[in-house]
Enzyme design. Structure first.
Site, PDB file in Angstrom:
ATOM      1  N   CYS A  80       0.818  -1.186  -0.118  1.00  0.00           N
ATOM      2  CA  CYS A  80      -0.101  -0.014   0.016  1.00  0.00           C
ATOM      3  C   CYS A  80       0.863   1.266   0.158  1.00  0.00           C
ATOM      4  O   CYS A  80       1.794   1.578   0.974  1.00  0.00           O
ATOM      5  CB  CYS A  80      -0.941  -0.013   1.253  1.00  0.00           C
ATOM      6  SG  CYS A  80      -2.099   1.244   1.172  1.00  0.00           S
ATOM      7  N   CYS A  86      -0.674   5.385   7.424  1.00  0.00           N
ATOM      8  CA  CYS A  86      -1.776   5.129   7.759  1.00  0.00           C
ATOM      9  C   CYS A  86      -1.636   3.953   9.013  1.00  0.00           C
ATOM     10  O   CYS A  86      -0.973   3.340   9.130  1.00  0.00           O
ATOM     11  CB  CYS A  86      -2.650   4.430   6.649  1.00  0.00           C
ATOM     12  SG  CYS A  86      -3.902   3.372   7.081  1.00  0.00           S
ATOM     13  N   CYS A 164      -6.904   1.257  -0.631  1.00  0.00           N
ATOM     14  CA  CYS A 164      -6.901   0.394   0.452  1.00  0.00           C
ATOM     15  C   CYS A 164      -6.775  -0.914  -0.006  1.00  0.00           C
ATOM     16  O   CYS A 164      -7.735  -1.752  -0.108  1.00  0.00           O
ATOM     17  CB  CYS A 164      -8.162   0.596   1.423  1.00  0.00           C
ATOM     18  SG  CYS A 164      -7.990  -0.506   2.851  1.00  0.00           S
ATOM     19  N   GLU A 315     -29.643 -13.932  21.601  1.00  0.00           N
ATOM     20  CA  GLU A 315     -28.818 -12.862  21.181  1.00  0.00           C
ATOM     21  C   GLU A 315     -29.437 -11.353  21.877  1.00  0.00           C
ATOM     22  O   GLU A 315     -30.836 -11.518  22.214  1.00  0.00           O
ATOM     23  CB  GLU A 315     -28.940 -12.426  19.642  1.00  0.00           C
ATOM     24  CG  GLU A 315     -28.780 -10.966  18.987  1.00  0.00           C
ATOM     25  CD  GLU A 315     -27.357 -10.891  19.264  1.00  0.00           C
ATOM     26  OE1 GLU A 315     -26.452 -11.529  19.008  1.00  0.00           O
ATOM     27  OE2 GLU A 315     -27.284  -9.457  19.496  1.00  0.00           O
ATOM     28  N   CYS A 389     -12.927 -12.843  19.164  1.00  0.00           N
ATOM     29  CA  CYS A 389     -12.170 -12.146  18.265  1.00  0.00           C
ATOM     30  C   CYS A 389     -11.027 -11.211  19.280  1.00  0.00           C
ATOM     31  O   CYS A 389     -10.536 -10.130  18.732  1.00  0.00           O
ATOM     32  CB  CYS A 389     -12.873 -10.867  17.426  1.00  0.00           C
ATOM     33  SG  CYS A 389     -14.001  -9.955  18.835  1.00  0.00           S
TER      34      CYS A 389
HETATM   35  C1  LIG Z   1     -18.855 -10.902  17.655  1.00  0.00           C
HETATM   36  S1  LIG Z   1     -20.720 -10.697  17.481  1.00  0.00           S
HETATM   37  C2  LIG Z   1     -21.084 -12.340  16.881  1.00  0.00           C
HETATM   38  C3  LIG Z   1     -22.459 -12.386  15.972  1.00  0.00           C
HETATM   39  C4  LIG Z   1     -22.559 -13.742  15.308  1.00  0.00           C
HETATM   40  N1  LIG Z   1     -22.113 -15.115  16.047  1.00  0.00           N
HETATM   41  C5  LIG Z   1     -21.783 -13.749  13.952  1.00  0.00           C
HETATM   42  O1  LIG Z   1     -20.770 -14.557  13.619  1.00  0.00           O
HETATM   43  O2  LIG Z   1     -22.193 -12.788  12.901  1.00  0.00           O
HETATM   44  C6  LIG Z   1     -21.311 -10.686  18.974  1.00  0.00           C
HETATM   45  C7  LIG Z   1     -22.789 -10.526  19.238  1.00  0.00           C
HETATM   46  O3  LIG Z   1     -23.005 -10.424  20.421  1.00  0.00           O
HETATM   47  C8  LIG Z   1     -24.258  -9.774  20.718  1.00  0.00           C
HETATM   48  N2  LIG Z   1     -24.199  -9.112  22.351  1.00  0.00           N
HETATM   49  C9  LIG Z   1     -23.492  -8.205  22.869  1.00  0.00           C
HETATM   50  N3  LIG Z   1     -23.679  -8.031  24.116  1.00  0.00           N
HETATM   51  C10 LIG Z   1     -24.470  -9.138  24.215  1.00  0.00           C
HETATM   52  C11 LIG Z   1     -25.448  -9.500  25.558  1.00  0.00           C
HETATM   53  N4  LIG Z   1     -24.747  -9.110  26.838  1.00  0.00           N
HETATM   54  N5  LIG Z   1     -26.090 -10.444  25.473  1.00  0.00           N
HETATM   55  C12 LIG Z   1     -26.433 -11.056  24.321  1.00  0.00           C
HETATM   56  N6  LIG Z   1     -25.779 -10.823  23.144  1.00  0.00           N
HETATM   57  C13 LIG Z   1     -25.080  -9.780  23.190  1.00  0.00           C
HETATM   58  C14 LIG Z   1     -24.074  -8.550  19.772  1.00  0.00           C
HETATM   59  O4  LIG Z   1     -25.117  -7.912  19.496  1.00  0.00           O
HETATM   60  C15 LIG Z   1     -23.438  -9.283  18.451  1.00  0.00           C
HETATM   61  O5  LIG Z   1     -24.395  -9.854  17.708  1.00  0.00           O
END
Ligand SMILES: C[S@@+](CC[C@H](N)C(=O)[O-])C[C@H]1O[C@@H](n2cnc3c(N)ncnc32)[C@H](O)[C@@H]1O
Length: 433
Positions: A80, A86, A164, A315, A389
């Protein structure tokens, strides 16, 4: 690994140092003669560099690269034009095999802190250049036009980017048109954040700025969306979400199922990363009948799992769960999907509730899922799949599961943020009855 030469103080704040390794954040690491570590960003193992001391603390010395005196053979030409200014993609100057080895090492280093063996870590799946389907860009209106790009490393100074190489071309093609439309729209010295997501229905734009749109600005943005075939454009002013141009409702295709994508919802960053995560999760759950998918988002794992298993999908974001439910309701070839709206930090599924499942997948935000993991550790669930992550919170949660009697059998690193220290892991844990 080159043997380090130690370091000698060349001037008050300058050091000459040989870089021995790469640390968890991707900085090159050398050491002083007394063993004090010296962290120098943009350096590779084998480099001999001159670096200026920026800070000293109990972890060692942070220094800034001044000059590479002898370059390492691990170096490659950065892809890049913005490399070095950046703040993203700091490791693009490494040869691909050196970078891949570091990605694997990064997972192993985090696990080692909690007593797990590096042998558990599989070879990483690394997303290629040009694959990132979501970006968050900063914008600033100046007298000479709008700057659009990313912040400099550890700074708020904005780097105006013309390219990018990690992003999907459908996104980078819009950089100049976005600059133009924001130049005509933002007030002088105003900042904005531009969230770009490539969905199944085109580019979804969410522009955050502290400014309400007047009629002229609204018409300009609609004309921009039409001219560049932008799928959807929302404007967000201090929390108020304004659907300026919804030409096609944003949606994703997950395991062949069309799922609406609510504004600002989470999706995995690349197609390749999503496929690797889904493969690791579905392989781990093979043979189990009842599965729970915790922190399910819009259903990245729920849909492929629901082809084989009965799935409870939990969720906390109502809009994401509603989108998942609408996708599940339209699909004709899924086993049972039961959606549950619940805050898993405040009300994790209890060990008793978890008894209903043979396998549990959880994919929390970066902070991890301490409360939920404490319940899982006490449970009798046969297989737990942790998607994370953040290698550090992953390893902490893995230790809690191991202390509860679970055996970590493998860790799959999935790198969706090429040339950065950001890394996803999928850990598979089993418990004997
Ligand atoms: C890293 S994302 C993963 C989503 C999904 N597994 C994917 O791969 O697309 C984390 C998820 O946790 C949810 N989240 C965050 N805090 C939460 C909570 N206290 N209770 C339940 N879900 C939650 C977020 O809304 C989000 O959708």
């Amino acid at each position: 690994m080159a043997k380090h030469s130690g370091a000698k103080q060349a001037a008050a704040e300058r050091l000459e140092v040989t870089i021995d390794s790469l640390g968890a954040q991707g900085d090159g690491v050398g050491s002083l003669a007394d063993g004090t570590p010296v962290f120098v960003p943009f350096t590779a193992p084998g480099d001999v560099v001159v670096a200026e001391v920026k800070a000293k603390n109990r972890n060692g010395i942070s220094a800034e690269l001044v000059e590479v005196k002898t370059p390492s053979p691990d170096r490659a030409e950065p892809a890049c034009a913005h490399f070095g200014t950046c703040g993203g993609c700091q490791l693009q100057f490494l040869k691909p095999d050196v970078y891949a080895a570091w990605v694997k090492d990064r997972a192993a280093m985090a696990l080692a802190h909690h007593g797990f063996s590096a042998d558990l870590v599989l070879d990483p799946v690394i997303s290629p250049k040009g694959s990132r389907r979501r970006l968050a860009l900063k914008a600033l209106k100046t007298v000479s036009g709008v700057l659009l790009g990313f912040n400099e490393r550890q700074s708020h100074r904005l780097v105006d980017v013309t390219a990018c190489p990690v992003a999907r071309p459908e996104l980078t093609a819009l950089f100049d048109p976005i600059r133009e439309v924001l130049d005509a729209t933002l007030e002088q010295a105003m900042h904005a954040t531009v969230h770009m997501t490539l969905t199944a229905t085109g580019v979804d734009l969410l522009i955050e700025a502290s400014m309400a749109l007047d009629l002229a600005a609204r018409e300009r943005l609609v004309a921009f969306a039409d001219a560049h075939d932008v799928g959807a454009l929302h404007w967000q002013d201090q929390g108020f979400l304004d659907p300026v141009a919804i030409r096609r409702a944003p949606a994703m295709t997950l395991s062949g199922i069309h799922v609406p994508l609510p504004p600002a919802s989470f999706i995995q960053a690349t197609d390749e990363g999503e496929a690797a995560l889904v493969a690791a999760v579905t392989n781990a759950c093979k043979g189990y009948k009842r599965v729970a998918d915790l922190f399910s988002g819009i259903g990245t794992f729920t849909f492929p799992l629901a082809r084989e298993h009965q799935v409870l999908t939990v969720e906390g974001a109502k809009a994401a769960l509603d989108a998942l439910s609408s996708g599940a309701n339209m699909a004709t070839d899924l086993k049972q999907v039961v959606p549950l709206h619940r805050d898993l930090y405040r009300r994790p599924l209890t060990a008793k509730e978890l008894e209903a499942f043979e396998a549990v997948v959880f994919d929390p935000p970066r902070a991890g899922a301490k409360e939920q993991v404490a319940e899982l550790a006490k449970s009798s669930v046969k297989c737990v799949v942790a998607v994370s992550c953040n290698p550090n919170t992953f390893s902490r949660d893995a230790r809690m599961l191991a202390d509860g009697g679970y055996v970590l059998t493998s860790v799959q690193p999935v790198d969706q943020f090429l040339w950065s220290p950001h890394l996803e892991l999928v850990g598979v844990f089993t418990k004997q009855a």
